[in-house]
Design a protein around this motif. Sequence first.
Motif, mmCIF file in Angstrom:
data_model
loop_
_atom_site.group_PDB
_atom_site.id
_atom_site.type_symbol
_atom_site.label_atom_id
_atom_site.label_comp_id
_atom_site.label_asym_id
_atom_site.label_seq_id
_atom_site.Cartn_x
_atom_site.Cartn_y
_atom_site.Cartn_z
ATOM 1 N N ARG A 114 0.838 -1.206 0.000
ATOM 2 C CA ARG A 114 0.000 0.000 0.000
ATOM 3 C C ARG A 114 0.877 1.262 0.000
ATOM 4 N N GLU A 118 -2.403 9.811 -0.429
ATOM 5 C CA GLU A 118 -2.972 8.900 0.567
ATOM 6 C C GLU A 118 -3.823 7.857 -0.158
ATOM 7 N N GLU A 146 -6.778 5.541 -0.244
ATOM 8 C CA GLU A 146 -8.031 5.393 0.497
ATOM 9 C C GLU A 146 -8.642 4.011 0.309
ATOM 10 N N GLN A 147 -8.457 3.412 -0.864
ATOM 11 C CA GLN A 147 -8.926 2.051 -1.094
ATOM 12 C C GLN A 147 -7.811 1.240 -1.731
ATOM 13 N N ASN A 190 -7.907 3.498 -4.931
ATOM 14 C CA ASN A 190 -8.293 4.908 -4.953
ATOM 15 C C ASN A 190 -7.200 5.697 -4.245
ATOM 16 N N LEU A 243 -5.806 9.450 -3.122
ATOM 17 C CA LEU A 243 -6.157 10.853 -2.895
ATOM 18 C C LEU A 243 -4.888 11.693 -2.915
#
Length: 312
Positions: free
Chosen positions: A201, A227, A229-230, A243, A245
């Motif tokens: 991630r 960042e 988010e998903q 996803n 951001l």
Amino acid sequence: MPMTDHTSEMDATTDYQAGFVAVIGRPNVGKSTIMNSLIGQKLSITSPKPQTTRHRIHGILTTDRFQVVFVDTPGMHLGGQKSINRYMNRAANSAFGDVDLVLFVVEAGRWTKEDQAVADKCRNLDVPVVILVNKVDKFKDKTELFPFLQKVGDQVAFEALIPISAYTKSGFEQVQAEILKHLPQQDAIFPEDYITDRSTRFLAAEIVREKLMRALGDEVPYGATVEIEQFAFNEEEGRWHINALILVERPGQKQIVIGKKGEQIKQMGIQARKDLMHLLDSRVHLELWVKVKENWSDDDRALASLGYTENP
């Protein structure tokens, strides 16, 4: 050139070598490119801009004879009084602790106050220092380098001074040989299938941020972070859904990131998706969003919430 002799089966004997090697230097001297080349794959993001690396990251190379844990760090820099600058300098300084060898990277023909500040720290170390003089490919006549090499050698007590080129990969075999001289005899530190201490991630967020650093002008990338988010794998579709951001500090920066008719963010998304597919060895659905979060880079709490912490 990447280090060779990749492992098929770990043979942890008394002859096995393993240890930590810090890669330090001022911003934009090629530390991340050097580490990526030594381990034979891309872990740390790179760009021509200073301070591309913001976090400390371990790159792990395991063979059947040795394991090297490279510690790539942000460049040590002077000035920049924001919280993020202080965080990056703390991350850089943390590389000095508990390592077996320091690779001090400098740029051929250029010595700055920031180089001097790193050299001053190296003087107080209890571990051996190897100086890597990078970008020697810029000098057609290598004899022109001699005065510079002499100057650098006068600044730090060193075990070896090796001219290299991260661009052409020259000198890397000598770097490998020098590293192995200083690795202690012990079992591997990490399991053999580990290539980094960072999560996938985290690497995904860094890939997106790299595209920002490479695509945009001098100002915006320093006011932006990413960042995730998903980050989920859809079994039915057989692909990852990510996803990301993109956080910026001002509305004007948001417009620059998006670009005219959304073309800028679209192109960054295409490039990031390609690298993510390589990282995850799978199909990827990537969505990028941009949001204004004022002053995030000078807010300790905001930085912590975005993953800017000393311990990954």
